[in-house]
Design a protein around this motif. Sequence first.
Motif, PDB file in Angstrom:
ATOM      1  N   UNK A 109       0.780  -1.243   0.000  1.00 23.47           N
ATOM      2  CA  UNK A 109       0.000   0.000   0.000  1.00 23.47           C
ATOM      3  C   UNK A 109       0.816   1.300   0.000  1.00 23.47           C
ATOM      4  N   UNK A 110       2.140   1.223  -0.032  1.00 24.24           N
ATOM      5  CA  UNK A 110       2.938   2.454   0.040  1.00 24.24           C
ATOM      6  C   UNK A 110       2.559   3.454  -1.043  1.00 24.24           C
ATOM      7  N   UNK A 111       2.248   2.975  -2.250  1.00 21.66           N
ATOM      8  CA  UNK A 111       1.953   3.874  -3.370  1.00 21.66           C
ATOM      9  C   UNK A 111       0.653   4.648  -3.192  1.00 21.66           C
ATOM     10  N   UNK A 112      -0.125   4.337  -2.173  1.00 21.24           N
ATOM     11  CA  UNK A 112      -1.336   5.122  -1.901  1.00 21.24           C
ATOM     12  C   UNK A 112      -1.006   6.589  -1.640  1.00 21.24           C
ATOM     13  N   UNK A 113       0.229   6.868  -1.251  1.00 24.32           N
ATOM     14  CA  UNK A 113       0.602   8.261  -0.953  1.00 24.32           C
ATOM     15  C   UNK A 113       0.734   9.108  -2.218  1.00 24.32           C
ATOM     16  N   UNK A 114       0.762   8.463  -3.387  1.00 26.86           N
ATOM     17  CA  UNK A 114       0.871   9.199  -4.646  1.00 26.86           C
ATOM     18  C   UNK A 114      -0.500   9.277  -5.313  1.00 26.86           C
ATOM     19  N   UNK A 115      -1.020  10.481  -5.443  1.00 27.09           N
ATOM     20  CA  UNK A 115      -2.330  10.651  -6.061  1.00 27.09           C
ATOM     21  C   UNK A 115      -2.273  11.109  -7.499  1.00 27.09           C
ATOM     22  N   UNK A 116      -1.071  11.516  -7.952  1.00 28.83           N
ATOM     23  CA  UNK A 116      -0.903  12.025  -9.316  1.00 28.83           C
ATOM     24  C   UNK A 116       0.380  11.431  -9.901  1.00 28.83           C
ATOM     25  N   UNK A 117       0.532  11.437 -11.229  1.00 31.33           N
ATOM     26  CA  UNK A 117       1.767  10.953 -11.845  1.00 31.33           C
ATOM     27  C   UNK A 117       2.991  11.665 -11.281  1.00 31.33           C
ATOM     28  N   UNK A 118       4.128  10.954 -11.250  1.00 33.83           N
ATOM     29  CA  UNK A 118       5.306  11.465 -10.570  1.00 33.83           C
ATOM     30  C   UNK A 118       6.478  11.801 -11.486  1.00 33.83           C
ATOM     31  N   UNK A 119       6.943  10.809 -12.254  1.00 32.14           N
ATOM     32  CA  UNK A 119       8.191  11.003 -12.996  1.00 32.14           C
ATOM     33  C   UNK A 119       8.211  10.127 -14.241  1.00 32.14           C
ATOM     34  N   UNK A 120       8.619  10.702 -15.357  1.00 32.19           N
ATOM     35  CA  UNK A 120       8.588   9.959 -16.614  1.00 32.19           C
ATOM     36  C   UNK A 120       9.493   8.732 -16.586  1.00 32.19           C
ATOM     37  N   UNK A 121      10.683   8.848 -16.001  1.00 35.31           N
ATOM     38  CA  UNK A 121      11.617   7.719 -16.009  1.00 35.31           C
ATOM     39  C   UNK A 121      11.022   6.499 -15.320  1.00 35.31           C
ATOM     40  N   UNK A 122      10.281   6.713 -14.238  1.00 37.54           N
ATOM     41  CA  UNK A 122       9.615   5.603 -13.560  1.00 37.54           C
ATOM     42  C   UNK A 122       8.427   5.098 -14.377  1.00 37.54           C
ATOM     43  N   UNK A 123       7.695   5.994 -15.001  1.00 29.98           N
ATOM     44  CA  UNK A 123       6.617   5.569 -15.898  1.00 29.98           C
ATOM     45  C   UNK A 123       7.147   4.606 -16.952  1.00 29.98           C
ATOM     46  N   UNK A 124       8.276   4.973 -17.539  1.00 31.51           N
ATOM     47  CA  UNK A 124       8.864   4.167 -18.610  1.00 31.51           C
ATOM     48  C   UNK A 124       9.239   2.773 -18.127  1.00 31.51           C
ATOM     49  N   UNK A 125       9.744   2.681 -16.906  1.00 32.11           N
ATOM     50  CA  UNK A 125      10.184   1.383 -16.392  1.00 32.11           C
ATOM     51  C   UNK A 125       9.019   0.433 -16.146  1.00 32.11           C
ATOM     52  N   UNK A 126       7.815   0.974 -16.056  1.00 32.41           N
ATOM     53  CA  UNK A 126       6.621   0.130 -15.941  1.00 32.41           C
ATOM     54  C   UNK A 126       5.930  -0.041 -17.288  1.00 32.41           C
ATOM     55  N   UNK A 127       5.694   1.057 -17.983  1.00 29.92           N
ATOM     56  CA  UNK A 127       4.806   1.036 -19.144  1.00 29.92           C
ATOM     57  C   UNK A 127       5.452   0.480 -20.404  1.00 29.92           C
ATOM     58  N   UNK A 128       6.744   0.766 -20.626  1.00 28.51           N
ATOM     59  CA  UNK A 128       7.385   0.282 -21.850  1.00 28.51           C
ATOM     60  C   UNK A 128       7.439  -1.240 -21.890  1.00 28.51           C
ATOM     61  N   UNK A 129       7.463  -1.886 -20.725  1.00 29.99           N
ATOM     62  CA  UNK A 129       7.555  -3.341 -20.685  1.00 29.99           C
ATOM     63  C   UNK A 129       6.243  -4.049 -20.905  1.00 29.99           C
ATOM     64  N   UNK A 130       5.123  -3.330 -20.876  1.00 32.38           N
ATOM     65  CA  UNK A 130       3.816  -3.956 -21.085  1.00 32.38           C
ATOM     66  C   UNK A 130       3.584  -4.262 -22.568  1.00 32.38           C
ATOM     67  N   UNK A 131       2.918  -5.368 -22.839  1.00 33.09           N
ATOM     68  CA  UNK A 131       2.494  -5.646 -24.206  1.00 33.09           C
ATOM     69  C   UNK A 131       1.350  -4.711 -24.576  1.00 33.09           C
ATOM     70  N   UNK A 132       1.223  -4.445 -25.872  1.00 34.11           N
ATOM     71  CA  UNK A 132       0.156  -3.535 -26.296  1.00 34.11           C
ATOM     72  C   UNK A 132      -1.208  -4.183 -26.073  1.00 34.11           C
ATOM     73  N   UNK A 133      -2.059  -3.437 -25.408  1.00 37.92           N
ATOM     74  CA  UNK A 133      -3.412  -3.891 -25.074  1.00 37.92           C
ATOM     75  C   UNK A 133      -4.184  -2.668 -24.622  1.00 37.92           C
ATOM     76  N   UNK A 134      -5.469  -2.835 -24.408  1.00 36.99           N
ATOM     77  CA  UNK A 134      -6.277  -1.742 -23.875  1.00 36.99           C
ATOM     78  C   UNK A 134      -5.761  -1.324 -22.496  1.00 36.99           C
TER      79      UNK A 134
END
Length: 343
Positions: A109-134
């Motif tokens: 639950x630690x991420x509950x403290x973040x209510x808005x997007x934080x940093x592009x570099x971290x976004x990339x480390x999660x999102x770029x690895x996902x397969x394309x889907x809805x």
Amino acid sequence: MKKTFYIISGIILMIVILYVLQSLLMPKYIEDIPEGALVSEYYKEDKNHDLLFIGDCEVYENFSPKVLWEEYGINSYIRGSAQQLIWQSYYLLKEMLKEEKPKVVVYNVLAMKYGVPQKESYNRMTLDGMKWSKEKIDAINASMLPEEKMIEYIFPILRFHSRWSELSKQDFHYLFHKDKVSNNGYLMNADIRAAGKMPKPRPLTKYKFSDNSYAYLDKMVELCRENGAELVLIKAPVLYPYWHKQWDKQIVKYAKEKKLTYINLLEHIEDAGINFNIDTYDKGLHLNVYGAEKLSRYFGKILRDDMGLADRRSEKELSEIWKDKIISYETEKKEREERRVVE
């Protein structure tokens, strides 16, 4: 006919060249920042897990699926990533539940403290690895900062074209293949750096979690119930970032209202046998492999006794798969111990 052939061949050649260039320029996340490779590794796994972890570094560095299997026969996987925000956890889970039906989902639950997007570099480390889907499209839309563009996620070469000057040998070595960096999503570290005395936490001006965080947690609860999985909320037993009592009270209240299990493992450090003089590799921010193994033995007993997860070690095919996984795990552990840093 010849003209059409040349045009089609030219288009195909251009696509191949762009693909190779894009693969070359994108970060490889193998030798440097390996946590960026975690999300994509899930796709290579058999989808037959009874337990899934989702969340940030407090899951992928603190729990060992190998120990859960050896001690309790629990077949588990950790779908974690660096600073994984709650909407990213939701969409990753939604994607996974299309492929498999775990009995238990554990969310840190630690991420509950973040209510808005934080940093592009971290976004990339999660999102770029996902397969394309809805789910990936929805996760990108929920995560983008104002300066980010969807087109740069669709065609990452537009974002990383300036990496020419940063290219190294590993960019070429891992151009067409990537070595595994995790053990069922667990990122191992064998260094020992004692925690010492932690500074007092700074008071916050606001402790209430955002409506956005609660909205996605509500969605996660509903998603698990729709798919027959029990959602278990946890707070990992690490000393920093500090987990405020005001935050903990909100999760206790939420779990009670939603009839969920919430376990604050900070209250079970002694029960798990964790010693922050020897069981952390970065002075209390994360557990090393010795601490992760202790925590997994303790938490595995809860999963078996209270959540009813079955022992599957009698299943021949699954046991054979785990034999290879255990060999890989122990080999990596030995290699890391040979070069570990102790402070």
